[in-house]
Design a protein around this motif. Sequence first.
Motif, PDB file in Angstrom:
ATOM      1  N   ASP A  46      20.432  -5.846  12.918  1.00  0.00           N
ATOM      2  CA  ASP A  46      19.775  -4.946  11.989  1.00  0.00           C
ATOM      3  C   ASP A  46      18.658  -5.063  11.968  1.00  0.00           C
ATOM      4  O   ASP A  46      17.973  -5.344  12.405  1.00  0.00           O
ATOM      5  N   MET A  47      18.549  -4.024  11.045  1.00  0.00           N
ATOM      6  CA  MET A  47      16.656  -2.887  11.274  1.00  0.00           C
ATOM      7  C   MET A  47      15.823  -4.141  10.948  1.00  0.00           C
ATOM      8  O   MET A  47      14.914  -3.911  10.653  1.00  0.00           O
ATOM      9  N   ASP A  48      15.860  -4.846   9.771  1.00  0.00           N
ATOM     10  CA  ASP A  48      14.993  -5.842   9.899  1.00  0.00           C
ATOM     11  C   ASP A  48      14.132  -6.436  10.453  1.00  0.00           C
ATOM     12  O   ASP A  48      13.069  -7.189  10.249  1.00  0.00           O
ATOM     13  N   LYS A  49      14.793  -6.118  11.941  1.00  0.00           N
ATOM     14  CA  LYS A  49      14.328  -6.739  13.109  1.00  0.00           C
ATOM     15  C   LYS A  49      12.840  -5.950  13.118  1.00  0.00           C
ATOM     16  O   LYS A  49      11.968  -6.143  13.734  1.00  0.00           O
ATOM     17  N   MET A  50      12.584  -4.378  12.773  1.00  0.00           N
ATOM     18  CA  MET A  50      12.129  -3.457  12.670  1.00  0.00           C
ATOM     19  C   MET A  50      10.665  -3.428  11.459  1.00  0.00           C
ATOM     20  O   MET A  50      10.511  -2.185  11.003  1.00  0.00           O
ATOM     21  N   MET A  51      11.309  -4.268  10.660  1.00  0.00           N
ATOM     22  CA  MET A  51      10.542  -4.121   9.367  1.00  0.00           C
ATOM     23  C   MET A  51       9.053  -4.149   9.139  1.00  0.00           C
ATOM     24  O   MET A  51       8.377  -4.498   9.978  1.00  0.00           O
ATOM     25  N   ASN A  52       8.040  -3.294   8.124  1.00  0.00           N
ATOM     26  CA  ASN A  52       7.033  -3.079   7.915  1.00  0.00           C
ATOM     27  C   ASN A  52       6.623  -4.767   7.383  1.00  0.00           C
ATOM     28  O   ASN A  52       7.186  -4.926   6.592  1.00  0.00           O
ATOM     29  N   LEU A  53       5.962  -5.166   7.597  1.00  0.00           N
ATOM     30  CA  LEU A  53       5.135  -6.710   7.425  1.00  0.00           C
ATOM     31  C   LEU A  53       3.731  -6.740   6.144  1.00  0.00           C
ATOM     32  O   LEU A  53       4.489  -7.460   5.813  1.00  0.00           O
ATOM     33  N   THR A  54       3.877  -5.590   5.988  1.00  0.00           N
ATOM     34  CA  THR A  54       1.991  -5.092   4.969  1.00  0.00           C
ATOM     35  C   THR A  54       3.735  -5.254   3.328  1.00  0.00           C
ATOM     36  O   THR A  54       4.946  -5.368   3.058  1.00  0.00           O
ATOM     37  N   CYS A  55       2.545  -6.096   3.121  1.00  0.00           N
ATOM     38  CA  CYS A  55       3.271  -6.738   1.926  1.00  0.00           C
ATOM     39  C   CYS A  55       3.088  -5.880   0.367  1.00  0.00           C
ATOM     40  O   CYS A  55       2.469  -4.759   0.034  1.00  0.00           O
ATOM     41  N   ARG A  56       4.411  -5.740  -0.256  1.00  0.00           N
ATOM     42  CA  ARG A  56       4.857  -5.075  -1.488  1.00  0.00           C
ATOM     43  C   ARG A  56       5.288  -4.986  -2.856  1.00  0.00           C
ATOM     44  O   ARG A  56       5.857  -5.381  -3.236  1.00  0.00           O
ATOM     45  N   CYS A  57       5.293  -7.069  -2.330  1.00  0.00           N
ATOM     46  CA  CYS A  57       6.014  -8.127  -4.086  1.00  0.00           C
ATOM     47  C   CYS A  57       7.417  -7.288  -4.157  1.00  0.00           C
ATOM     48  O   CYS A  57       8.070  -7.666  -5.523  1.00  0.00           O
ATOM     49  N   ASP A  58       7.741  -7.197  -2.522  1.00  0.00           N
ATOM     50  CA  ASP A  58       9.558  -7.042  -2.579  1.00  0.00           C
ATOM     51  C   ASP A  58       9.816  -7.209  -1.961  1.00  0.00           C
ATOM     52  O   ASP A  58      11.160  -7.556  -2.122  1.00  0.00           O
ATOM     53  N   CYS A  59       9.428  -9.190  -1.435  1.00  0.00           N
ATOM     54  CA  CYS A  59      11.283  -9.596  -1.442  1.00  0.00           C
ATOM     55  C   CYS A  59      11.547 -10.864  -2.482  1.00  0.00           C
ATOM     56  O   CYS A  59      10.804 -10.481  -3.300  1.00  0.00           O
ATOM     57  N   LYS A  60      12.573 -11.195  -1.972  1.00  0.00           N
ATOM     58  CA  LYS A  60      13.405 -11.091  -3.124  1.00  0.00           C
ATOM     59  C   LYS A  60      13.038 -13.172  -3.391  1.00  0.00           C
ATOM     60  O   LYS A  60      13.024 -13.378  -5.085  1.00  0.00           O
TER      61      LYS A  60
END
Length: 142
Positions: A46-60
Motif C-alpha cells: 500500500d502507498m502509505d509507504k510513501m506518505m508525506n510525514l508533515t503533520c496536518r492534524c489528519d491522523c485518526k
Amino acid sequence: RVGHAETDVGVGHVVETAGVGNYKSLQPVLMELKSRGLQTVYECMDMDKMMNLTCRCDCKEKCIWCEKPERLLKKQECSHKRRKRDTIRKGCLKLYEMCETMNLNCMRISWDTDEKGLWLGNYKGVDDWLYRKPPQEKERFS
C-alpha cells in the motif's frame, strides 16, 4: 493468498499478504513460484509507504501536538505517520532481502504520487488504483 490476475497492465500471479508484517509466509510461495520460472517480484505494498510525514492534524489517532495550531504553521513531522511509514518500509525491506537471498529481481511499484514521489492519498492499494483509474492511466506505474 495466491491468485491469477489479468488487467490492462499485464497477466500474472498475485501474492497477497495480510499486511507487511506477514512477510514470512511469502518465502515458501516465492520458492514455489521460482521453481516454476519466476524471475521478478513486483512489490506493490500500500502507498502509505510513501506518505508525506508533515503533520496536518489528519491522523485518526490523537496526537498530543495536533491540538496545537503552531505545529501546522511550522510544518513539523508527525511522529505517528513516521512510525507507520517506517513499519511499512521495514516490511518492504524484508521482501527485498528475501528476493535477494533467492536470486530474484524485486522492483517497487508506485502509483498516485506527486513529482517528489510522495503519495497523493487517492488510491492506497494497487487494487484501488487498477480498478478505479480510467484505462489510459492504468499503464502509469513508476
